[in-house]
Write a protein that holds these residues in place. Structure first.
Motif, PDB file in Angstrom:
ATOM      1  N   ASN A 168       0.848  -1.194   0.000  1.00  0.00           N
ATOM      2  CA  ASN A 168       0.000   0.000   0.000  1.00  0.00           C
ATOM      3  C   ASN A 168       0.886   1.248   0.000  1.00  0.00           C
ATOM      4  O   ASN A 168       1.182   1.821   1.037  1.00  0.00           O
ATOM      5  CB  ASN A 168      -0.926   0.007   1.214  1.00  0.00           C
ATOM      6  CG  ASN A 168      -1.924   1.163   1.156  1.00  0.00           C
ATOM      7  OD1 ASN A 168      -1.818   2.036   0.300  1.00  0.00           O
ATOM      8  ND2 ASN A 168      -2.868   1.168   2.063  1.00  0.00           N
ATOM      9  N   THR A 225       0.226   4.171  -1.194  1.00  0.00           N
ATOM     10  CA  THR A 225      -0.472   5.431  -0.922  1.00  0.00           C
ATOM     11  C   THR A 225      -0.288   5.831   0.543  1.00  0.00           C
ATOM     12  O   THR A 225       0.074   6.965   0.850  1.00  0.00           O
ATOM     13  CB  THR A 225      -1.973   5.307  -1.249  1.00  0.00           C
ATOM     14  OG1 THR A 225      -2.111   5.037  -2.649  1.00  0.00           O
ATOM     15  CG2 THR A 225      -2.712   6.595  -0.929  1.00  0.00           C
ATOM     16  N   LYS A 226      -0.524   4.894   1.464  1.00  0.00           N
ATOM     17  CA  LYS A 226      -0.346   5.198   2.893  1.00  0.00           C
ATOM     18  C   LYS A 226       1.124   5.441   3.218  1.00  0.00           C
ATOM     19  O   LYS A 226       1.464   6.335   3.994  1.00  0.00           O
ATOM     20  CB  LYS A 226      -0.903   4.054   3.736  1.00  0.00           C
ATOM     21  CG  LYS A 226      -2.432   3.974   3.724  1.00  0.00           C
ATOM     22  CD  LYS A 226      -2.929   2.858   4.627  1.00  0.00           C
ATOM     23  CE  LYS A 226      -4.455   2.763   4.592  1.00  0.00           C
ATOM     24  NZ  LYS A 226      -4.965   1.641   5.404  1.00  0.00           N
ATOM     25  N   ARG A 233      -4.815   8.677   3.778  1.00  0.00           N
ATOM     26  CA  ARG A 233      -5.744   7.635   4.228  1.00  0.00           C
ATOM     27  C   ARG A 233      -7.153   7.925   3.711  1.00  0.00           C
ATOM     28  O   ARG A 233      -7.867   7.031   3.270  1.00  0.00           O
ATOM     29  CB  ARG A 233      -5.749   7.536   5.759  1.00  0.00           C
ATOM     30  CG  ARG A 233      -4.518   6.844   6.320  1.00  0.00           C
ATOM     31  CD  ARG A 233      -4.546   6.786   7.843  1.00  0.00           C
ATOM     32  NE  ARG A 233      -3.345   6.154   8.352  1.00  0.00           N
ATOM     33  CZ  ARG A 233      -3.177   4.853   8.515  1.00  0.00           C
ATOM     34  NH1 ARG A 233      -4.151   4.029   8.186  1.00  0.00           N
ATOM     35  NH2 ARG A 233      -2.047   4.363   8.988  1.00  0.00           N
ATOM     36  N   HIS A 258      -7.258   7.114   0.066  1.00  0.00           N
ATOM     37  CA  HIS A 258      -7.335   5.667  -0.141  1.00  0.00           C
ATOM     38  C   HIS A 258      -8.778   5.179   0.010  1.00  0.00           C
ATOM     39  O   HIS A 258      -9.218   4.268  -0.694  1.00  0.00           O
ATOM     40  CB  HIS A 258      -6.432   4.963   0.876  1.00  0.00           C
ATOM     41  CG  HIS A 258      -6.375   3.476   0.721  1.00  0.00           C
ATOM     42  ND1 HIS A 258      -5.804   2.880  -0.381  1.00  0.00           N
ATOM     43  CD2 HIS A 258      -6.813   2.468   1.520  1.00  0.00           C
ATOM     44  CE1 HIS A 258      -5.898   1.563  -0.251  1.00  0.00           C
ATOM     45  NE2 HIS A 258      -6.511   1.294   0.886  1.00  0.00           N
ATOM     46  N   ARG A 259      -9.516   5.851   0.889  1.00  0.00           N
ATOM     47  CA  ARG A 259     -10.899   5.428   1.164  1.00  0.00           C
ATOM     48  C   ARG A 259     -11.921   6.075   0.223  1.00  0.00           C
ATOM     49  O   ARG A 259     -12.846   5.423  -0.254  1.00  0.00           O
ATOM     50  CB  ARG A 259     -11.248   5.760   2.614  1.00  0.00           C
ATOM     51  CG  ARG A 259     -12.622   5.252   3.029  1.00  0.00           C
ATOM     52  CD  ARG A 259     -12.846   5.392   4.513  1.00  0.00           C
ATOM     53  NE  ARG A 259     -14.178   4.949   4.888  1.00  0.00           N
ATOM     54  CZ  ARG A 259     -14.700   5.067   6.097  1.00  0.00           C
ATOM     55  NH1 ARG A 259     -13.968   5.609   7.064  1.00  0.00           N
ATOM     56  NH2 ARG A 259     -15.912   4.652   6.362  1.00  0.00           N
ATOM     57  N   SER A 262      -8.750   9.984  -4.530  1.00  0.00           N
ATOM     58  CA  SER A 262      -7.833  11.130  -4.457  1.00  0.00           C
ATOM     59  C   SER A 262      -8.476  12.430  -4.925  1.00  0.00           C
ATOM     60  O   SER A 262      -8.313  13.483  -4.296  1.00  0.00           O
ATOM     61  CB  SER A 262      -6.579  10.852  -5.294  1.00  0.00           C
ATOM     62  OG  SER A 262      -5.771   9.891  -4.663  1.00  0.00           O
ATOM     63  N   GLN A 315       1.100   7.541  -9.639  1.00  0.00           N
ATOM     64  CA  GLN A 315       0.379   6.294  -9.885  1.00  0.00           C
ATOM     65  C   GLN A 315      -0.213   6.224 -11.294  1.00  0.00           C
ATOM     66  O   GLN A 315      -0.580   5.146 -11.759  1.00  0.00           O
ATOM     67  CB  GLN A 315      -0.723   6.103  -8.847  1.00  0.00           C
ATOM     68  CG  GLN A 315      -0.185   5.739  -7.471  1.00  0.00           C
ATOM     69  CD  GLN A 315      -1.289   5.318  -6.520  1.00  0.00           C
ATOM     70  OE1 GLN A 315      -2.348   4.885  -6.925  1.00  0.00           O
ATOM     71  NE2 GLN A 315      -1.030   5.464  -5.233  1.00  0.00           N
ATOM     72  N   SER A 337      -7.530   5.559  -6.103  1.00  0.00           N
ATOM     73  CA  SER A 337      -7.137   6.151  -4.817  1.00  0.00           C
ATOM     74  C   SER A 337      -5.794   6.817  -4.930  1.00  0.00           C
ATOM     75  O   SER A 337      -5.232   6.888  -5.979  1.00  0.00           O
ATOM     76  CB  SER A 337      -7.110   5.076  -3.738  1.00  0.00           C
ATOM     77  OG  SER A 337      -6.140   4.118  -4.032  1.00  0.00           O
TER      78      SER A 337
END
Length: 393
Positions: free
Chosen positions: A132, A134-135, A266, A269-270, A273, A324, A393
């Motif tokens: 992961n 992104t985090k 975070r 991710h949820r 973006s 990404q 995300s």
């Protein structure tokens, strides 16, 4: 010791954070901390605006240059060069007051900062052993907040013990040199035979409609970021009853920025973006406008907190999302969008200085800046409705 394990994620992230402290803190943002002291006895507000734009011109040049760095070992080499430029250019500001030398030093500091941020972040992203990213990159970009807090506190310590802004530049350069040694040691790759080195060619197909919108939106964020990043302490000091409080508001910017990247990433991710970028830019507009509406210290501290929480988070969001879009060559799009950000950073201090001289207040510059950031929100909203990104995300 695990801290010196080059393949450990914690070491990679620590080195990345410290590289941002050198590249973004020492070479760029501490200029904002030191500006009120330098304005008192050395430089005019007009020359401060020129120096800010020159620094961002160097940053733009570095961002464009980074697009064409082809292989990972070249990325590492230029990343190291960037750290050296950041340290040396800061040292120079402590030993001379020659305007021409200052302009050259700030130009080179900007180029070095781009190598540390754009290329360094790509090296971190490629080196991380993480499912992961992104985090993980949220943790890395928290270095932007640390860069403000660490350099500001060090500057305050120098002043507290009787030093002046020249001493501060010298101490900061020494700290930057020490931190750079660790970054150089950790952020490297094993040598590969030349025929095995992956080279990234200039690929026009990466400029999808989504990436073009991202580039334009990041330009508006460059404008939104740089006005307060350059002048915020002086903006607050210029408000009735708040003379001397500008430094505290700037410190609030850094403190808010440290956790903001992790929180925003975070949320991205949820919730996606682009959605989170829009929310962050809306909050940033509120922070930009507060000094035009109130001279209350609490409200202006909130302005600083909103600015720190949003502009640092937005750098992380745009850089990570852009990277990404091309997972094999993240530095390409990171460099492209950061180039647009750099153009915004060059333009904004110049129109700010012109408006300040005409109206003798920062209000008009802040109104215009808020309008430009609002255009960025409209662009992202359009992209969200009309284009599919390569990631969600």
């Amino acid at each position: 010791m695990s801290i010196f394990d080059r393949d450990k994620n914690s070491s990679i992230l620590l080195a990345g954070i410290l590289a941002l402290v050198v590249g973004v803190g020492v070479a760029r943002f501490v200029f904002t901390s030191l500006l009120p002291a330098m304005l008192v006895d050395s430089i005019s507000i007009a020359f401060a605006g020129v120096l800010a734009s020159i620094n961002y011109l160097g940053y733009l040049a570095g961002s464009v240059f980074s697009i064409f760095i082809k292989d990972i070992h070249s990325k590492v080499k230029y990343f190291r060069l960037g750290l050296v430029l950041c340290v040396v250019s800061s040292f120079v500001l402590g030993i001379t007051e020659n305007n021409t030398v200052w302009i050259i030093a700030r130009l080179l500091a900007g180029f070095g900062a781009a190598m540390a941020l754009v290329v360094g972040s790509a090296v971190v992203m490629l080196k991380l052993q993480s499912t992961n990213k992104t985090k993980a990159m949220g943790i890395h970009f928290s270095g932007l907040g640390f860069s403000i807090v660490i350099t500001d506190l060090l500057m305050r310590a120098v002043f507290y013990y009787g030093g002046d802004w020249k001493d501060a530049w010298l101490i900061l350069a020494i700290m930057g040199a020490l931190l750079s040694c660790y970054c150089v040691y950790i952020l490297q790759f094993e040598k590969q035979p030349k025929d095995q080195v992956v080279k990234h060619k200039f690929d026009k197909s990466l400029f999808s409609p989504m990436v073009i919108i991202l580039i334009l939106a990041y330009f508006t964020e460059g404008v939104g970021m740089v006005v307060q990043a350059t002048f915020l302490p002086d903006i607050v000091n210029s408000l009735e009853g708040l003379s001397g409080y500008g430094g505290y508001v700037w410190l609030a910017v850094g403190l808010a920025g440290i956790p903001s990247c992790i929180i925003w990433m975070r949320l991205a991710h949820r919730f996606g973006s682009i959605n989170i970028m829009i929310v962050a830019m809306l909050l940033q507009i509120v922070g930009i406008l507060i000094p035009t509406l109130s001279n209350n210290i609490v409200m202006n501290l909130i302005s600083g907190l909103l600015f720190g929480a949003t502009f640092i988070g937005l750098v992380a969001l745009f850089m990570n999302f852009g990277g990404q879009q091309s997972s094999n060559n993240p530095v390409f799009i990171m460099g492209a969008i950061t180039s647009a950000y750099g153009v915004g950073q060059i333009v904004a201090p110049l129109y700010c200085v012109a408006l300040i001289k005409q109206f003798n207040t920062y209000d008009q510059a802040l109104y215009l800046t808020a309008m430009i950031v609002a255009c960025g929100i409209l662009l992202l909203s359009y992209a969200k409705r009309n284009f599919k990104s390569t990631v969600t995300s």
